[in-house]
Design an enzyme around this catalytic site. Sequence first.
Site, PDB file in Angstrom:
ATOM      1  N   LYS A 121       0.823  -1.215   0.000  1.00 16.93           N
ATOM      2  CA  LYS A 121       0.000   0.000   0.000  1.00 16.93           C
ATOM      3  C   LYS A 121       0.857   1.265   0.000  1.00 16.93           C
ATOM      4  O   LYS A 121       1.973   1.252   0.523  1.00 16.93           O
ATOM      5  CB  LYS A 121      -0.859   0.057   1.271  1.00 16.93           C
ATOM      6  CG  LYS A 121      -1.377  -1.243   1.737  1.00 16.93           C
ATOM      7  CD  LYS A 121      -1.842  -1.231   3.186  1.00 16.93           C
ATOM      8  CE  LYS A 121      -3.019  -0.325   3.451  1.00 16.93           C
ATOM      9  NZ  LYS A 121      -3.658  -0.665   4.752  1.00 16.93           N
ATOM     10  N   SER A 196      -8.665  -0.541   4.485  1.00 11.43           N
ATOM     11  CA  SER A 196      -7.846   0.387   3.737  1.00 11.43           C
ATOM     12  C   SER A 196      -6.959  -0.276   2.691  1.00 11.43           C
ATOM     13  O   SER A 196      -6.464   0.410   1.808  1.00 11.43           O
ATOM     14  CB  SER A 196      -6.974   1.194   4.704  1.00 11.43           C
ATOM     15  OG  SER A 196      -6.102   0.318   5.404  1.00 11.43           O
ATOM     16  N   SER A 220      -8.744  -3.643   7.958  1.00 10.36           N
ATOM     17  CA  SER A 220      -8.148  -3.162   6.710  1.00 10.36           C
ATOM     18  C   SER A 220      -7.547  -4.235   5.815  1.00 10.36           C
ATOM     19  O   SER A 220      -7.300  -3.978   4.640  1.00 10.36           O
ATOM     20  CB  SER A 220      -7.079  -2.111   7.001  1.00 10.36           C
ATOM     21  OG  SER A 220      -7.705  -0.902   7.330  1.00 10.36           O
TER      22      SER A 220
END
Length: 514
Positions: A121, A196, A220
């Site tokens: 990420k 996320s 997430s």
Amino acid sequence: MNLWIFIHAVVDHVINFCFSFFYDDSKRTQIPTVKESFLMESAVSLAERIRNKEVSAEVVVQGFIDRIREVNPLINSVVDERYEQALREARDADDFLACTTLSAAELKLQKPFLGVPFTTKDSTAVKGLRHTLGLISRRNIKGVEDADVVVLLKKAGGILVAVTNIPEYNLWVETRNNVYGQTLNPYNTTRTVGGSSGGEASLIATSGSPMGIGTDIGGSIRMPAFYCGIFGHKPTTGSLTPTKGLTKRTGLEGNTMVTAGPLCRYAQDLLPFLQVLLGNNISRLQLDAEVCLKDIQFFYMEESGELRSSSICEELQHTLRRAVFHFQDLSRSPVQKVRFSEMRYSFKLWRYWMTREPFDLAVELADGKGAVSVWKELPKKLLGQSDFTFATIMNLINRVILPQENAEWAESTTERLRSEIVEKLGDNGVLLYPSHPFPAVYHYSSILRPYNFGYWAIFNVLKLPVTQVPMGLSKDGLPLGIQVVAAPYNDHLCITVAKELQKAFGGWVPPFPV
Ligand SMILES: *[C@@H]1O[C@H](CO)[C@@H](O)[C@H](O)[C@H]1NC(C)=O
Ligand SMILES: *[C@@H]1O[C@H](CO)[C@@H](O)[C@H](O)[C@H]1NC(C)=O
């Protein structure tokens, strides 16, 4: 209470109806099929074939780069790349393999993922790649050194190819920010990918990456894995996987709910991937232990009991029941339905523990320039002048303006609930638990049903290991799945059960024709 559940169901229907009206069929996007068959292989299988020189690392890395170029315009997952360096590293891996004297077994031990591409990420620091956290003020900021988890996976031979999209400061259930926009669900682009680790999950589901490092503070890893139909594992919480370099953490913060973990399409990748992320802490888990499914004691819960969250939809109730029936036949002891009544406080407990996290959201959002004032930002947002997403403003309101939870109540309830579950599960127990009331929901609709998120967040509060397992598609073509939970340090039980569910129900179903 029944009346309340009924009203909630009616509201849910109205929300779904209104959004379906808005997101009509014309938004249909089909992900194209893969051009190379190796794009469909698990990370461990790719590693093995590279090790045996049946395919070169260069060809594999190039294949995934080409796939990213093909799918990214459709889903908006990747935000920065290092294709040139990745190809150079792949050629180095091939050169190394050509002249090494190590046996295949030794190579597997020392470099289990040699030549295999991976992604992570935007919020996980990577030297030289964008590290914006989705904030306008950081739009040109790049990572100065690799996060510890990235270092570990590179040491294991993995080749980092790209970084992917996240919600602003990782703090929302949808992957959208004002720097890179919104990431789309490959099964239906009218739906969210969750957050996320949403960029990761959507890219992996479309075979743009065989494996990705996620992070999980309130779901997430598991939420995007569920919405995008892949596997995700949130390890036992408590500094087992290093946190340095994750969302600006130094690794010295002490107690936190956050933990890094694997995202992948195949259950057989979970264990070797997790082993790498554990580094020196590998001996804290019993990942090599032989587990006999017959000896596992299965428990299940059909809902959290949280009145403010939606009821579990029929298809997902059915999904959980299919898993229950399966283990009913397989396990020596009958599968038991359990009730942990304080699970109904899932959302409140997480909300409390977020205030104990070692960061101040208002300060972080200002990124070193004082603190963001919610009183200034809210009117600016209403006038369309704010740099932040609406979700972030909501987070600030929640943190700064709304009354906070009672600390004494939250801490004692957490302790009680945790001991109750840990005692019940013991060293051979596994809890099958719903992932969420609905499959991937429409973009923006989560804001109307914030409490549903408690299904994921409670396991961060309780610090338990959980694997998110895909279990086929709904009648609308959206991924179904369940969560598999164990007592602390029993991650191996979750993963064993995930592998069995993959065998029985098929696991990842590609969002493209094959
Ligand atoms: C995506 O969802 C929309 C709205 O529910 C629906 O009309 C459409 O047929 C779906 N697309 C696909 C490819 O299933
Ligand atoms: C994991 O390893 C790190 C660094 O080696 C160490 O600081 C940490 O305490 C370990 N955690 C556990 C739970 O052993």
